[in-house]
Design a protein around this motif. Structure first.
Motif, PDB file in Angstrom:
ATOM      1  N   LYS A 187       0.820  -1.204   0.000  1.00 51.54           N
ATOM      2  CA  LYS A 187       0.000   0.000   0.000  1.00 51.54           C
ATOM      3  C   LYS A 187       0.858   1.260   0.000  1.00 51.54           C
ATOM      4  CE  LYS A 187      -4.107  -1.954   0.340  1.00 51.54           C
ATOM      5  NZ  LYS A 187      -5.199  -1.748  -0.629  1.00 51.54           N
ATOM      6  N   LYS A 189      -0.807   4.413   0.456  1.00 47.40           N
ATOM      7  CA  LYS A 189      -1.481   5.294   1.405  1.00 47.40           C
ATOM      8  C   LYS A 189      -1.349   4.722   2.820  1.00 47.40           C
ATOM      9  CE  LYS A 189      -4.890   6.841  -1.988  1.00 47.40           C
ATOM     10  NZ  LYS A 189      -6.332   6.942  -2.301  1.00 47.40           N
ATOM     11  N   TYR A 191      -2.120   2.997   6.273  1.00 48.87           N
ATOM     12  CA  TYR A 191      -3.025   1.900   6.590  1.00 48.87           C
ATOM     13  C   TYR A 191      -2.666   1.349   7.961  1.00 48.87           C
ATOM     14  CZ  TYR A 191       0.989  -0.848   4.899  1.00 48.87           C
ATOM     15  OH  TYR A 191       2.242  -1.360   4.708  1.00 48.87           O
ATOM     16  N   LEU A 314      -8.535   7.611   7.142  1.00 43.63           N
ATOM     17  CA  LEU A 314      -7.819   6.503   6.520  1.00 43.63           C
ATOM     18  C   LEU A 314      -8.692   5.839   5.458  1.00 43.63           C
ATOM     19  CD1 LEU A 314      -5.056   5.107   6.938  1.00 43.63           C
ATOM     20  CD2 LEU A 314      -6.279   3.397   8.271  1.00 43.63           C
ATOM     21  N   SER A 316      -7.341   3.234   3.257  1.00 43.23           N
ATOM     22  CA  SER A 316      -6.879   1.892   2.864  1.00 43.23           C
ATOM     23  C   SER A 316      -7.512   0.807   3.717  1.00 43.23           C
ATOM     24  CB  SER A 316      -5.351   1.830   2.983  1.00 43.23           C
ATOM     25  OG  SER A 316      -4.754   2.776   2.132  1.00 43.23           O
ATOM     26  N   ILE A 318      -7.630  -2.576   6.110  1.00 40.94           N
ATOM     27  CA  ILE A 318      -6.816  -3.116   7.192  1.00 40.94           C
ATOM     28  C   ILE A 318      -6.103  -4.379   6.693  1.00 40.94           C
ATOM     29  CG2 ILE A 318      -6.908  -4.232   9.463  1.00 40.94           C
ATOM     30  CD1 ILE A 318      -9.142  -2.355  10.191  1.00 40.94           C
TER      31      ILE A 318
END
Length: 324
Positions: A187, A189, A191, A314, A316, A318
């Motif tokens: 990812k 972004k 997370y 947030l 993204s 988990i």
């Protein structure tokens, strides 16, 4: 409408840590350039009215000769974070007891010297593991910033091995430095890692170019600038465009040698980019910061993290998998 955040951080790698990474003799005497670099960088940041996060190595904080300079960073209003104690790029090989000792030792001495308690961590050479994340979560850290989602890690490692003086054992220890090709698909972004016992930890990756997953932090921009400043700005502008299209709020990384050259630190003349003068590096840095500031509000990591956690922004998913 307010501009999105871009967080700025500097990995406070000292002269001895560069020598250690490259297998240079004499690193165990812990030579330091903090007396030269800290006044230099604080002046540059003050001129730009920037507050950033300094990831400090615990070993440097353990030496009394460095206390004044590290305290000056905190007193100037900059954020302080943990960059391990021994600055070993094979941190991912540590057992949990070794990891806990490494984090605790660095945390305690950094807090004692700077007066600020770290809440974030970045591993040397972007080294990290599930064990590291668990230790940070158990200690109550707000975030980790050790991942670099790029596909060029293996190429960077080959270049690193080619230009360093490492023994066979040292090469084995460092065989995963800069990560694997597959790390480029992690990812971009921020997370949450989902860990054991229902614990979570926020991850702020060092931002690479969306889609292409190639770095654009200052070390890479400086290299491109040696070919052409115009080309460097085109590269940066393209990275900004892709970040804006994907709504990625960047975490932008700096290193000491991005801002100071061999004219001031002659002992590291062997290191790539040290043939660029300090004045030229500062010129490039200011040019890059001015461009980024047109699109983002430039903040330290702590401010960025607080905005993510407090505003629940947030986006993204988990992460599950082997860490849960």
């Amino acid at each position: 409408m307010s501009k999105p955040f871009l967080s700025l951080s500097l990995d406070m790698d000292n002269q001895w840590s560069y020598m250690k990474i490259h297998g240079e003799e004499g690193w165990k005497e812990y030579p330091s350039y903090l007396d030269i670099f800290v006044p230099h960088v604080l002046q540059v940041l003050d001129e730009l009215k920037l507050k950033i996060t300094f990831f400090i190595v615990g070993q440097d904080a353990a030496f009394e000769r460095n206390h004044k300079y590290l305290k000056n960073i905190a007193d100037a209003g900059h954020d302080i974070a943990n960059h391990s104690f021994k600055h070993e790029t094979w941190l991912h090989l540590y057992t949990k007891d070794e990891m806990r000792q490494e984090i605790d030792k660095a945390h305690d001495i950094i807090k004692e010297v700077t007066g600020k308690e770290p809440i974030g961590f970045r591993g040397p050479g972007f080294s990290w593991s599930a064990t590291l994340l668990e230790v940070l979560a158990e200690k109550g850290y707000a975030y980790d910033a050790s991942t670099l989602p790029t596909v060029i890690g293996p190429l960077a490692r080959l270049y690193y091995f080619h230009t360093s003086n490492l023994s066979k054992k040292e090469r084995e220890d460092r065989k995963e430095i800069f990560g694997k090709f597959s790390d480029g698909f992690r990812k971009l972004k921020p997370y949450f890692w989902k860990l054991k016992h229902d614990k979570k930890l926020l991850e702020l990756p060092v931002t690479t170019m969306p889609f292409f997953r190639i770095p654009f932090h200052l070390s890479y921009l400086l290299y491109i600038s040696t070919i052409s400043t115009h080309l460097m700005m085109l590269y940066l502008n393209f990275a900004i465009l892709l970040c804006k299209l994907t709504r990625t709020q960047p975490s932008f990384l700096l290193h000491p040698l991005d801002l100071i050259g061999g004219d001031q630190i002659s002992s590291l003349a062997f290191f790539p980019g040290m043939n660029i003068s300090s004045d030229r590096k500062v010129f490039i840095f200011k040019k890059v910061m001015n461009r980024l500031a047109k699109h983002y509000t430039l903040v330290d990591m702590n401010t960025h993290v607080a905005a993510i956690l407090n505003k629940n922004s947030l986006k993204s998913v988990i992460i599950n998998g082997s860490f849960s």
